[in-house]
Design a protein around this motif. Structure first.
Motif, PDB file in Angstrom:
ATOM      1  N   PHE A  18       0.861  -1.184   0.000  1.00  0.00           N
ATOM      2  CA  PHE A  18       0.000   0.000   0.000  1.00  0.00           C
ATOM      3  C   PHE A  18       0.899   1.237   0.000  1.00  0.00           C
ATOM      4  CE2 PHE A  18      -2.049  -3.520   2.166  1.00  0.00           C
ATOM      5  CZ  PHE A  18      -3.266  -3.604   1.502  1.00  0.00           C
ATOM      6  N   TYR A  19       0.745   2.095  -1.005  1.00  0.00           N
ATOM      7  CA  TYR A  19       1.642   3.236  -1.145  1.00  0.00           C
ATOM      8  C   TYR A  19       0.908   4.396  -1.798  1.00  0.00           C
ATOM      9  CZ  TYR A  19       2.038   2.341  -6.178  1.00  0.00           C
ATOM     10  OH  TYR A  19       1.762   2.180  -7.516  1.00  0.00           O
ATOM     11  N   SER A  20       1.567   5.555  -1.825  1.00  0.00           N
ATOM     12  CA  SER A  20       1.039   6.739  -2.505  1.00  0.00           C
ATOM     13  C   SER A  20       1.949   7.061  -3.680  1.00  0.00           C
ATOM     14  CB  SER A  20       0.974   7.935  -1.550  1.00  0.00           C
ATOM     15  OG  SER A  20       0.072   7.681  -0.480  1.00  0.00           O
ATOM     16  N   ASP A  21       1.357   7.335  -4.842  1.00  0.00           N
ATOM     17  CA  ASP A  21       2.160   7.644  -6.019  1.00  0.00           C
ATOM     18  C   ASP A  21       2.604   9.103  -5.992  1.00  0.00           C
ATOM     19  OD1 ASP A  21      -0.063   9.115  -6.722  1.00  0.00           O
ATOM     20  OD2 ASP A  21      -0.767   7.700  -8.243  1.00  0.00           O
TER      21      ASP A  21
ATOM     22  N   GLY B 256       0.185  11.650  -5.067  1.00  0.00           N
ATOM     23  CA  GLY B 256      -0.410  11.543  -3.742  1.00  0.00           C
ATOM     24  C   GLY B 256      -1.614  10.630  -3.668  1.00  0.00           C
ATOM     25  N   SER B 257      -1.902   9.920  -4.750  1.00  0.00           N
ATOM     26  CA  SER B 257      -3.052   9.015  -4.768  1.00  0.00           C
ATOM     27  C   SER B 257      -2.677   7.673  -4.145  1.00  0.00           C
ATOM     28  CB  SER B 257      -3.529   8.794  -6.213  1.00  0.00           C
ATOM     29  OG  SER B 257      -3.907  10.019  -6.807  1.00  0.00           O
ATOM     30  N   ALA B 258      -3.564   7.136  -3.326  1.00  0.00           N
ATOM     31  CA  ALA B 258      -3.318   5.848  -2.679  1.00  0.00           C
ATOM     32  C   ALA B 258      -3.494   4.724  -3.690  1.00  0.00           C
ATOM     33  CB  ALA B 258      -4.262   5.663  -1.500  1.00  0.00           C
ATOM     34  N   ARG B 259      -2.562   3.781  -3.682  1.00  0.00           N
ATOM     35  CA  ARG B 259      -2.606   2.668  -4.617  1.00  0.00           C
ATOM     36  C   ARG B 259      -2.242   1.371  -3.890  1.00  0.00           C
ATOM     37  NH1 ARG B 259      -3.321   4.112  -9.672  1.00  0.00           N
ATOM     38  NH2 ARG B 259      -2.726   2.041 -10.433  1.00  0.00           N
ATOM     39  N   THR B 260      -2.597   0.253  -4.509  1.00  0.00           N
ATOM     40  CA  THR B 260      -2.262  -1.066  -3.978  1.00  0.00           C
ATOM     41  C   THR B 260      -1.573  -1.863  -5.073  1.00  0.00           C
ATOM     42  OG1 THR B 260      -4.191  -1.051  -2.520  1.00  0.00           O
ATOM     43  CG2 THR B 260      -3.149  -3.176  -2.929  1.00  0.00           C
TER      44      THR B 260
ATOM     45  N   ALA C 175      -5.733   1.457  -8.143  1.00  0.00           N
ATOM     46  CA  ALA C 175      -6.095   2.470  -7.152  1.00  0.00           C
ATOM     47  C   ALA C 175      -6.629   1.790  -5.897  1.00  0.00           C
ATOM     48  CB  ALA C 175      -7.138   3.417  -7.729  1.00  0.00           C
ATOM     49  N   ALA C 176      -6.234   2.291  -4.744  1.00  0.00           N
ATOM     50  CA  ALA C 176      -6.636   1.661  -3.482  1.00  0.00           C
ATOM     51  C   ALA C 176      -8.138   1.721  -3.259  1.00  0.00           C
ATOM     52  CB  ALA C 176      -5.904   2.323  -2.317  1.00  0.00           C
ATOM     53  N   ASP C 177      -8.795   2.704  -3.892  1.00  0.00           N
ATOM     54  CA  ASP C 177     -10.241   2.836  -3.698  1.00  0.00           C
ATOM     55  C   ASP C 177     -11.046   2.188  -4.821  1.00  0.00           C
ATOM     56  OD1 ASP C 177      -9.576   4.582  -5.694  1.00  0.00           O
ATOM     57  OD2 ASP C 177     -10.528   6.349  -4.794  1.00  0.00           O
TER      58      ASP C 177
END
Length: 305
Positions: free
Chosen positions: A14-17, A20-24, A38-40
């Motif tokens: 789990f990280y931010s690109d 700043g978008s959360a991704r998995t 995308a994490a969401d």
């Protein structure tokens, strides 16, 4: 980073690109990227499973949703207890109540099957539901039982900050040091250092732990020098072991594949009991409404001019 629940050599990062978008990102044991979404994401890239889990845990409503889920679980527990009290067989009737297939008119059969399923289901379902309720209020349970996992002390933070100019320990080295403490353990999760927490938080599944997908052995490894600066081992206080057992009990992981199948069957049978109860209500309501109409007909005729 968490190990995937499906395979021992699959990991979700789990990280931010850069935006700043959360991704998995899912990788295999060799570091090859299997997917990056995308994490969401609600459906794509395995997002459907995260969506269902979030609905089950908090209805996408954060702490408020978790409270709603917990309170609904308490209501379900109360219904199970009340139903078991009503269905409790008289002395000498247990065998018939537990094994005999219900017969008779529709309403009688529906009530009989509802009672039969309830007698078989109530206790295991209560254990699963109770564990889920406690998980919904897990933070509070940890505080009440004094089972919170304490982070390293303040002097460790200061010492790590002072050593910031030195060569820092990488995640691979930190993990190797943790695994050295518990030979034969496997990685469950790894959290990287942050500004106020200059250590790796590593969660392992050590030998001798309760059967579960993700282990409960947690260590804190200093980023500055690789020293193990806190955590707990596989031999833990009773209160902590109780909290750690809630998730395996609720999901059936405590019983391996058989336990998970059992929890699935319990869920299906709870839905079946709802359907039977609804059918019983409708079966009883039909004659009652017909009787009410029949009783009102003479009254209406008497009142007619």
């Amino acid at each position: 980073m968490w190990a995937s629940g499906n395979d021992a050599d699959r990991f979700d990062i789990f990280y931010s690109d850069a935006a700043g978008s959360a991704r998995t990102m899912r990788v295999d044991g060799a570091g090859r990227i299997l997917r990056d979404v995308a994490a969401d994401a609600l459906v794509s890239g395995g997002g459907i499973f995260n969506t269902l889990s979030t609905i089950h845990e908090n209805l996408f409503a954060g702490d408020t949703g978790a409270w709603i889920i917990g309170l609904s679980g308490l209501v379900l527990l109360g219904n199970l207890a009340f139903g078991l009290r009503l269905a409790w067989p008289r002395k000498g009737m247990w065998k018939r109540s537990m094994l005999a297939a219900p017969r008779g008119p529709t309403a009688g059969r529906l009530q009989g099957w509802h009672r039969l399923l309830g007698l078989w289901l109530a206790l295991p379902a209560a254990a699963v539901v109770a564990a889920g309720v406690l998980l919904a209020f897990e933070d509070g349970v940890e505080e009440v039982l004094h089972a919170v996992i304490a982070p390293p002390a303040a002097h460790v933070r200061l010492g790590s900050a002072a050593a910031g100019a030195q060569k820092r320990v990488g995640p691979g080295t930190a993990l190797a040091l943790a695994l050295r403490e518990y030979p034969g353990a496997t990685l469950s999760a790894l959290a990287f250092p942050s500004g106020g927490e200059p250590w790796y938080r590593i969660r392992l599944r050590a030998r001798g732990e309760m059967t579960r997908i993700w282990g409960a052995t947690t260590l804190f490894v200093s980023q500055a020098n690789g020293e193990i600066v806190g955590g707990r081992g596989s031999i833990r206080p009773l209160a902590r072991r109780f909290v750690d057992a809630l998730y395996p009990v609720h999901t059936g992981q405590i019983g391996g594949i058989a336990g998970r199948c059992l929890v699935g069957v319990i869920g299906i049978l709870l839905v079946a009991m709802i359907a039977l109860g609804t059918g019983l209500w409708l079966a009883r309501r039909g004659p009652e409404r017909a009787s009410a109409r029949a009783d009102s007909a003479p009254q209406a005729s008497k009142g007619a001019p």
